[in-house]
Design a protein around this motif. Structure first.
Motif, PDB file in Angstrom:
ATOM      1  N   SER A 168     -16.548  22.153   4.678  1.00 31.62           N
ATOM      2  CA  SER A 168     -16.445  22.215   6.066  1.00 31.62           C
ATOM      3  C   SER A 168     -16.140  24.402   5.822  1.00 31.62           C
ATOM      4  O   SER A 168     -15.583  24.796   5.527  1.00 31.62           O
ATOM      5  CB  SER A 168     -15.262  21.644   6.996  1.00 31.62           C
ATOM      6  N   GLU A 169     -17.585  24.988   6.780  1.00 34.33           N
ATOM      7  CA  GLU A 169     -17.485  25.997   7.231  1.00 34.33           C
ATOM      8  C   GLU A 169     -16.769  26.362   8.823  1.00 34.33           C
ATOM      9  O   GLU A 169     -16.733  27.039   9.070  1.00 34.33           O
ATOM     10  CB  GLU A 169     -18.916  26.604   7.637  1.00 34.33           C
ATOM     11  N   ASN A 170     -16.260  25.389   8.813  1.00 35.09           N
ATOM     12  CA  ASN A 170     -15.335  25.603  10.113  1.00 35.09           C
ATOM     13  C   ASN A 170     -14.131  26.377   9.928  1.00 35.09           C
ATOM     14  O   ASN A 170     -12.992  25.994   8.837  1.00 35.09           O
ATOM     15  CB  ASN A 170     -15.053  24.779  10.679  1.00 35.09           C
TER      16      ASN A 170
ATOM     17  N   SER B  35     -11.302  26.940  11.884  1.00 34.78           N
ATOM     18  CA  SER B  35      -9.419  26.517  11.649  1.00 34.78           C
ATOM     19  C   SER B  35      -9.813  25.722  10.582  1.00 34.78           C
ATOM     20  O   SER B  35      -8.245  25.275  10.820  1.00 34.78           O
ATOM     21  CB  SER B  35      -9.992  25.214  13.438  1.00 34.78           C
TER      22      SER B  35
ATOM     23  N   GLN C 275      -9.852  25.760   7.613  1.00 28.81           N
ATOM     24  CA  GLN C 275      -9.452  25.802   5.945  1.00 28.81           C
ATOM     25  C   GLN C 275      -8.358  25.743   5.379  1.00 28.81           C
ATOM     26  O   GLN C 275      -7.330  25.382   4.842  1.00 28.81           O
ATOM     27  CB  GLN C 275     -10.144  27.552   6.458  1.00 28.81           C
TER      28      GLN C 275
END
Length: 322
Positions: free
Chosen positions: A18-20, A22, A24
């Motif tokens: 995921s590139e989100n 929050s 990570q």
């Protein structure tokens, strides 16, 4: 002829699951815990099979090798992913990517071959119990493991050499959390015909062959179990292969799920999420499956814990002179 856009790239960008931003920290903590559990569980299986004498059998010899391969597989993928999340850098150098891809192919194929060898062991134990010690002798076990390493090392080297001959230009973003070979090849701007041919024959011979062997072994096992008259005898025979059957089902179901999800969905991260199942989750669950469903492993782990408890508080004392 016009100039060709054949720029040699020096690094790839791993987009991850995921590139989100929050998510990570959540992903970092989750994969760190799974990696630690995988390392601890598989190391415990290896220690038990080495230390306890009654586990010095062909089945547990293959199991200890499977645990070692699972440790290597997750160590090829997870540490790099954790570093990228922690440093907020998603880049991986070209050489590191090819190296990671090479070892991923090697260890994932070794998983398949070792599961096949364990299925053959259960087939001999249930269908030919009187000849088990003769057929499954130490020399054959070592030969099967050596052959698995040799064949898959050559195959992974061949795959890596083919990818090294490809040229990459323009796009360098990989929608994955590691350098999965198919995702890397899709970025190549050169012809991938040779890779497709080698991959096709590799899937048929090195993938379909072991799967056929596993299915054949369990067809014979089921036939032998059905021929047993007593219910207790059937249960005892089935319990000897229940753990292995669970691991095989988990591995192949999750692997199949990866290809189904990648072919049916078009989201960039769907394959990465599905791949996490058989590259991270399955190696983590294998020690639990074998320890929870296997009396020999449970008793071996209990013996090891008792030895640790007894030896832990031991204090060296010096004899006083009279």
């Amino acid at each position: 002829m016009g100039p060709q856009n054949d720029t040699k790239i020096s690094e790839f960008i791993l987009l991850g699951i995921s590139e989100n931003p929050s998510l990570q920290p959540v992903l970092f903590g989750l994969f760190l815990v799974m990696y630690q559990v995988t390392m601890f569980g598989n190391l415990l299986i290896i220690l038990a099979t080495i230390s306890v004498s009654y586990l010095h059998t062909p089945m547990y010899f293959c199991l200890s090798n499977l645990s070692f391969v699972d440790i290597c597989l997750t160590s090829t993928i997870i540490p790099r992913m954790l570093v990228n999340i922690q440093t907020q850098r998603k880049t991986i150098t070209y050489k590191s990517c090819i190296t990671q891809m090479h070892f991923f192919i090697l260890f994932i194929m070794l998983d398949i071959f070792l599961l096949t060898a364990m299925a053959y062991d259960r087939f001999v134990a249930i269908c030919h119990p009187l000849h088990y010690t003769v057929i499954m002798n130490p020399q054959l076990c070592v030969f099967l493991v050596f052959l698995s390493w040799l064949v898959n090392s050559l195959y992974s080297i061949l795959q890596s050499l083919i990818v090294l001959q490809m040229s990459f230009c323009g796009h360098s973003k990989i929608p994955h959390f590691f350098c999965e070979v198919n995702q890397v090849v899709q970025l190549a701007c050169s012809d991938s015909f040779l890779y497709n041919v080698v991959t096709y024959f590799g899937a048929v011979l090195l993938g379909g062959g072991p799967l056929t062997g596993i299915l054949y072994s369990y067809c014979k096992i089921v036939s032998s179990i059905r021929a047993i008259s007593s219910a207790q005898g059937k249960y005892k025979a089935f319990s000897t292969c229940a753990s292995h059957l669970s691991v095989v089902s988990l591995f192949y179901c999750t692997s199949l799920g990866v290809y189904l999800s990648s072919s049916m969905t078009q989201t960039s991260h769907s394959t990465a999420i599905a791949s996490a199942m058989y590259t991270v989750v399955t190696p983590m669950l294998n020690p639990f499956i074998y320890s929870l469903r296997n009396k020999d492993i449970k008793s071996a782990l209990k013996r090891l814990s008792e030895i640790h408890i007894i030896s832990g508080p031991t204090v060296l004392r010096t004899n006083k002179c009279p």
